[in-house]
Design a protein around this motif. Structure first.
Motif, PDB file in Angstrom:
ATOM      1  N   ARG A 411       0.815  -1.210   0.000  1.00 62.72           N
ATOM      2  CA  ARG A 411       0.000   0.000   0.000  1.00 62.72           C
ATOM      3  C   ARG A 411       0.851   1.264   0.000  1.00 62.72           C
ATOM      4  N   LEU A 412       1.882   1.309   0.821  1.00 64.75           N
ATOM      5  CA  LEU A 412       2.692   2.519   0.939  1.00 64.75           C
ATOM      6  C   LEU A 412       3.434   2.816  -0.355  1.00 64.75           C
ATOM      7  N   VAL A 413       4.078   1.808  -0.936  1.00 59.59           N
ATOM      8  CA  VAL A 413       4.827   2.048  -2.178  1.00 59.59           C
ATOM      9  C   VAL A 413       3.876   2.314  -3.336  1.00 59.59           C
ATOM     10  N   THR A 414       2.683   1.745  -3.298  1.00 61.34           N
ATOM     11  CA  THR A 414       1.702   2.029  -4.354  1.00 61.34           C
ATOM     12  C   THR A 414       1.243   3.476  -4.282  1.00 61.34           C
ATOM     13  N   LEU A 415       1.015   3.975  -3.074  1.00 57.25           N
ATOM     14  CA  LEU A 415       0.651   5.390  -2.928  1.00 57.25           C
ATOM     15  C   LEU A 415       1.776   6.286  -3.424  1.00 57.25           C
ATOM     16  N   ALA A 416       3.015   5.944  -3.078  1.00 56.22           N
ATOM     17  CA  ALA A 416       4.149   6.732  -3.563  1.00 56.22           C
ATOM     18  C   ALA A 416       4.229   6.709  -5.087  1.00 56.22           C
ATOM     19  N   LYS A 596     -23.031   0.275  -6.835  1.00 55.32           N
ATOM     20  CA  LYS A 596     -23.623  -0.467  -7.951  1.00 55.32           C
ATOM     21  C   LYS A 596     -23.781   0.395  -9.189  1.00 55.32           C
ATOM     22  N   GLU A 597     -24.124   1.656  -9.005  1.00 55.82           N
ATOM     23  CA  GLU A 597     -24.426   2.515 -10.150  1.00 55.82           C
ATOM     24  C   GLU A 597     -23.207   3.277 -10.635  1.00 55.82           C
ATOM     25  N   GLN A 598     -22.071   3.077  -9.993  1.00 55.78           N
ATOM     26  CA  GLN A 598     -20.851   3.742 -10.434  1.00 55.78           C
ATOM     27  C   GLN A 598     -20.053   2.780 -11.318  1.00 55.78           C
ATOM     28  N   HIS A 599     -19.366   3.319 -12.293  1.00 54.22           N
ATOM     29  CA  HIS A 599     -18.575   2.515 -13.217  1.00 54.22           C
ATOM     30  C   HIS A 599     -17.101   2.736 -12.891  1.00 54.22           C
ATOM     31  N   LEU A 600     -16.533   1.780 -12.164  1.00 56.79           N
ATOM     32  CA  LEU A 600     -15.153   1.898 -11.725  1.00 56.79           C
ATOM     33  C   LEU A 600     -14.269   0.969 -12.545  1.00 56.79           C
ATOM     34  N   THR A 601     -13.128   1.481 -12.956  1.00 57.31           N
ATOM     35  CA  THR A 601     -12.138   0.700 -13.677  1.00 57.31           C
ATOM     36  C   THR A 601     -11.232  -0.004 -12.675  1.00 57.31           C
ATOM     37  N   ARG A 602     -10.925  -1.258 -12.921  1.00 57.51           N
ATOM     38  CA  ARG A 602     -10.104  -2.056 -12.011  1.00 57.51           C
ATOM     39  C   ARG A 602      -8.645  -1.975 -12.419  1.00 57.51           C
ATOM     40  N   ARG A 603      -7.781  -1.750 -11.442  1.00 57.60           N
ATOM     41  CA  ARG A 603      -6.342  -1.694 -11.682  1.00 57.60           C
ATOM     42  C   ARG A 603      -5.637  -2.534 -10.628  1.00 57.60           C
ATOM     43  N   LEU A 604      -4.459  -3.035 -10.974  1.00 61.91           N
ATOM     44  CA  LEU A 604      -3.663  -3.845 -10.059  1.00 61.91           C
ATOM     45  C   LEU A 604      -2.434  -3.076  -9.613  1.00 61.91           C
ATOM     46  N   ALA A 605      -1.925  -3.461  -8.437  1.00 61.93           N
ATOM     47  CA  ALA A 605      -0.803  -2.729  -7.850  1.00 61.93           C
ATOM     48  C   ALA A 605       0.444  -2.823  -8.724  1.00 61.93           C
ATOM     49  N   ASP A 606       0.698  -3.982  -9.316  1.00 62.81           N
ATOM     50  CA  ASP A 606       1.910  -4.140 -10.127  1.00 62.81           C
ATOM     51  C   ASP A 606       1.918  -3.184 -11.314  1.00 62.81           C
ATOM     52  N   LYS A 611       4.589   1.859 -13.548  1.00 61.02           N
ATOM     53  CA  LYS A 611       4.538   3.209 -14.121  1.00 61.02           C
ATOM     54  C   LYS A 611       5.191   4.232 -13.199  1.00 61.02           C
ATOM     55  N   GLY A 612       5.051   4.057 -11.896  1.00 66.54           N
ATOM     56  CA  GLY A 612       5.564   5.053 -10.965  1.00 66.54           C
ATOM     57  C   GLY A 612       7.042   4.921 -10.675  1.00 66.54           C
ATOM     58  N   PHE A 613       7.522   3.682 -10.456  1.00 69.30           N
ATOM     59  CA  PHE A 613       8.922   3.481 -10.094  1.00 69.30           C
ATOM     60  C   PHE A 613       9.783   3.110 -11.289  1.00 69.30           C
ATOM     61  N   MET A 634      19.661  -8.238   0.336  1.00 65.86           N
ATOM     62  CA  MET A 634      18.559  -7.634  -0.386  1.00 65.86           C
ATOM     63  C   MET A 634      17.556  -8.701  -0.796  1.00 65.86           C
ATOM     64  N   PRO A 635      16.281  -8.533  -0.495  1.00 66.36           N
ATOM     65  CA  PRO A 635      15.291  -9.532  -0.905  1.00 66.36           C
ATOM     66  C   PRO A 635      15.295  -9.689  -2.418  1.00 66.36           C
ATOM     67  N   LYS A 636      15.259 -10.935  -2.858  1.00 63.79           N
ATOM     68  CA  LYS A 636      15.317 -11.211  -4.282  1.00 63.79           C
ATOM     69  C   LYS A 636      14.006 -10.826  -4.947  1.00 63.79           C
ATOM     70  N   THR A 637      14.105 -10.177  -6.065  1.00 61.63           N
ATOM     71  CA  THR A 637      12.944  -9.829  -6.875  1.00 61.63           C
ATOM     72  C   THR A 637      13.185 -10.373  -8.277  1.00 61.63           C
ATOM     73  N   SER A 638      12.319  -9.992  -9.177  1.00 60.48           N
ATOM     74  CA  SER A 638      12.477 -10.448 -10.553  1.00 60.48           C
ATOM     75  C   SER A 638      13.623  -9.742 -11.255  1.00 60.48           C
ATOM     76  N   GLY A 639      14.240  -8.781 -10.575  1.00 65.50           N
ATOM     77  CA  GLY A 639      15.319  -8.028 -11.183  1.00 65.50           C
ATOM     78  C   GLY A 639      14.872  -6.792 -11.903  1.00 65.50           C
ATOM     79  N   ALA A 640      13.577  -6.568 -11.980  1.00 64.17           N
ATOM     80  CA  ALA A 640      13.072  -5.387 -12.658  1.00 64.17           C
ATOM     81  C   ALA A 640      13.414  -4.134 -11.865  1.00 64.17           C
ATOM     82  N   LYS A 641      13.621  -3.064 -12.593  1.00 67.40           N
ATOM     83  CA  LYS A 641      14.010  -1.808 -11.955  1.00 67.40           C
ATOM     84  C   LYS A 641      12.928  -1.308 -11.017  1.00 67.40           C
TER      85      LYS A 641
END
Length: 775
Positions: A411-416, A596-606, A611-613, A634-641
């Motif tokens: 949540r925190l890094v997504t907000l950033a 129910k009557e609002q049309h919201l677009t769904r997005r994922l954190a990844d 786009k942000g980082f 350092m925790p291993k990730t996929s290596g992506a920037k």
């Protein structure tokens, strides 16, 4: 071929594995998982070879030479799975031990053990839709204020001086009705459609036309109208619009008065004694003056406006409103002895106008208290107040709404990432509002994103040296009189973790009134990019220019709160965006079941994190860390920037929490208040926002805490970094009882009564609704 009675038995010696435990123990089948795990750990401890989990979650044996000398608390992070006991317990630092500095590595993983989204992706069809036609914009069908029955001087003043050329839909329908009729009215309109002018113009017009009959009115003629607002910020905004409306030369005699909670009563009484014709107030302070200020004359009140009526009822003003209505009725019967109102053309009875963007039970109850035979006025619709609307209220059509499914640890890094992305293209006149559930959460995120060198809220103002002071004195002595720059009182700072050119503000009910006023004023007039972290104190009625994005970091408490929050953008026909944070799991049903009557677009954190980082390098504020340990720690990730940048951002926040006792206490209070606020959702939404489904360890992680939730112990307020002493003050719900509960053996019932009394005093003093300080 072997005989069937022959039994072949193989006897194998127990082989020792890498953990030092025999395979017969490690290969135990059946029984409970915890029993097998504990047996393996006992063998490991006997052989003196501790085991650690690598970044992929696999156990491996280690030796002391493989790692730098670090405290085990540094290596341990919060649990990433319930019931896990393989990590050393965090939070057991010895008293007086020095805090970690930036050169000591802090290991964390925010991309492991995260729950997966369970909702099915459904295309809403709004992604490729064309631009929607604004529904709250001024009309373009040739309508004008001059054709609505307003006085020519007032209509020309709107066009020439206030730059308002055409009315909105609700103004076109409601203003002629309020001018020609003496009936009560309930006004319901979209957020940003100009409800303030809808009720201000008719009452100013009717008071103005009363002077054309030859009778001279002045500020001592009495109070003709009272406007009640639920929050101080909304009351001040109504007063500002009213002052602009009365700036016409022919209306100079019409004087408004503003009385709000948190201001000095002595100065308010002085303004009341001088006299005024229109009173803008909050309910609590008005009830106080009606009881204690004899110079307040309300015997000639002909209009009572209840703005944001549902909010008035939510904040617990029902008893106060009944007290105000009773006082107005009693004094109306006595009448006013200052001037005769018989020949002025004013209404014979008091007209009550109720305004709200949503229709709910509390508004109907308030209407039953104050309205009689009222008109129901809505954009493109007119009907009686007794008719119930079966369709819930819609948001502006041009508002683009979306929700993001983000695990708690992200949540925190997504907000950033969202905030950084918002200011990449347009940094001038771009403003973002982020809503939180409680004041403590606002304080934490403001501290996390603010300038790290600041020690106070107002450190952004430049300091003057002694040489500069001598130069200024010399210039004054030479006759060059320059007014010294007054220090800013706003809760404002720079935000280098978002963008160096962006200013960061915070606003909630716990701040002093002069700080709240200054903060809102500077955010309103900020020319560069600005971000406002706030609670629901800023969700009602505020018209803030250039707000292009509203982020609801914590879900709202009801559908009505959702509508009012996103109503801060897409106002008066402008475009706007709204984004709602939801956790994977049961919260994902919120858009379909509640909105129910609002049309919201769904997005994922990844997608948001990429786009942000991944677009630009993260501004480096913290002290550089030796990269030699990163290969192992350092925790291993996929290596992506973008993953590496996100992990580094979160690590920086965790290091700052570990390094500062003050920041650590802010994070702990924010975590506790967030959990309590989460439990206050309305009963109809408890299945969606189920507190039992929360992973408290992951929630703590989003506040930069590395301790287990059960180990988070918060010292008393005002004692940063130290535990409360044995003879210290006891507290309940973060409310200091000011010495009433200093005895440790005081019974629980006495503590409860003292806490209730203190809450009541705080509400009376701060004009707030609850311990979350949202009002």
């Amino acid at each position: 071929m072997a005989e069937p009675d022959i039994l072949v038995n193989f006897d194998l010696a127990p082989a020792v594995n890498a953990f030092g435990a025999s395979s017969s123990i490690n290969g135990i089948r059946g029984g409970r998982w915890k029993d097998r795990f504990r047996a393996k750990k006992r063998l490991q401890n006997k052989r003196g070879k501790p085991s650690f989990l690598d970044a992929d979650g696999n156990q491996k044996s280690t030796n002391a030479q493989s790692y730098p000398p670090l405290n085990s608390d540094v290596l341990a992070g919060p649990d990433h799975a319930r019931g896990s006991t393989s990590r050393p317990k965090a939070g057991n630092e010895h008293a007086g031990a020095p805090r970690l500095s930036y050169d000591q590595p802090v290991i964390s993983s925010i991309f492991s053990s995260n729950p997966v989204s369970v909702a099915k992706v459904e295309k809403t069809g709004t992604e490729n839709a064309g631009p929607a036609i604004p529904t709250n914009a001024p009309l373009k069908d040739g309508s004008a204020f001059s054709t609505m029955g307003l006085a020519p001087a007032l209509a020309s003043h709107l066009v020439n001086n206030m730059n308002i050329s055409a009315p909105t839909s609700i103004q076109q329908i409601a203003i002629p009705q309020l001018i020609s009729s003496d009936s009560d009215a309930f006004i319901q309109a979209e957020t940003g459609s100009g409800k303030t002018l809808t009720y201000l113009l008719p009452l100013v017009h009717r008071i103005y036309t009363a002077t054309l009959s030859g009778d001279k009115l002045h500020r001592d003629s009495g109070c003709f109208a009272i406007i009640l607002a639920p929050t101080r910020e909304l009351g001040r905004q109504i007063y500002t619009v009213l002052m602009q409306l009365l700036s016409h030369p022919s209306l100079h005699w019409l004087v408004p008065i503003l009385i709000l909670g948190g201001e000095k009563k002595k100065s308010e009484k002085a303004r009341i004694r001088k006299g005024g014709n229109i009173l803008v107030a909050t309910p609590g302070r008005l009830a106080d003056h009606l009881s204690n200020t004899t110079s307040l004359d309300v015997g000639s009140v002909k209009w009572l406006v209840l703005d944001e009526g549902d909010r008035l009822m939510e904040l617990g003003f029902e008893e106060t409103l009944e007290q105000i209505l009773t006082a107005l009725n009693e004094r109306a019967q006595k009448g006013s002895g200052k001037i005769s109102l018989a020949n002025l053309g004013l209404p014979d009875r008091r007209i009550t106008v109720l305004c709200s963007a949503t229709m709910k039970a509390s508004v109907q109850r308030l209407g039953d208290m104050s309205l009689k035979d009222a008109l129901y006025l809505k954009g493109n619709q007119k009907s009686d107040a007794t008719e119930e609307s079966s369709k819930s209220f819609q948001t502006p059509a041009q508002l683009k709404q979306a929700y993001i499914v983000s695990p708690a640890k992200l949540r925190l890094v997504t907000l950033a990432s969202i905030l950084r992305r918002a200011f990449i293209r347009n940094k001038e006149h771009m403003k973002v509002i982020v809503f939180f559930s409680c004041a403590d959460s606002v304080d934490f995120h403001y501290q996390a994103f603010r300038k790290t060198e600041d020690k106070e809220q107002n450190d952004t103002r430049p300091e003057t040296s002694s040489d500069e002071e001598e130069k200024a004195e010399t210039e004054v002595a030479e006759g060059q009189k320059e007014k010294p720059r007054r220090p800013s009182l706003a809760a404002k700072s720079s935000a280098p973790l978002i963008d160096p050119a962006v200013s960061l503000f915070k606003l909630h009910g716990s701040l002093a009134q002069h700080i709240r006023t200054s903060t809102l004023n500077e955010f309103f007039h900020e020319k560069d990019g600005a971000v406002l972290f706030c609670t629901d104190v800023a969700s009602r009625g505020l018209d803030l220019p250039n707000v292009d994005l509203v982020v609801q970091y914590d879900p709202p408490y009801s559908q009505e709160d959702y509508i009012h929050r996103i109503g801060r953008t897409a106002r008066a026909g402008r475009d706007g965006r709204a984004l709602l944070f939801l956790l994977p799991g049961c919260e994902e049903s919120y858009p379909n079941q509640v909105l129910k009557e609002q049309h919201l677009t769904r997005r994922l954190a990844d997608e948001v994190l990429k786009k942000g980082f991944g677009a630009a390098p993260l501004p480096k504020v913290a002290k550089a860390v030796d990269p030699s340990w990163k290969k192992d720690f350092m925790p291993k990730t996929s290596g992506a920037k973008w993953e590496q940048e996100a992990v580094e951002f979160h690590l920086d926040v965790e290091r700052r929490v570990l390094a500062s006792d003050e920041f650590s206490n802010i994070a702990k209070r924010a975590f506790q208040s967030h959990i309590r606020a989460y439990a206050t959702h309305v009963a109809a939404e408890r299945e969606i926002f189920d507190i039992k489904q929360l992973h408290l360890g992951h929630i703590a992680k989003s506040f930069g805490l590395r301790e287990r939730p059960g180990d988070i112990k918060l010292p008393a307020r005002g004692k940063s970094g130290t535990a409360s002493s044995a003879s210290g003050k006891r507290k309940l719900d973060n409310i200091d009882t000011n010495g009433d509960n200093t005895q440790e053996d005081q019974d629980e019932e006495g503590l409860r009564r003292a806490a209730q009394m203190m809450r009541k005093k705080m509400r009376e003093h701060m004009n707030v609704a609850s311990e979350f300080n949202i009002g």
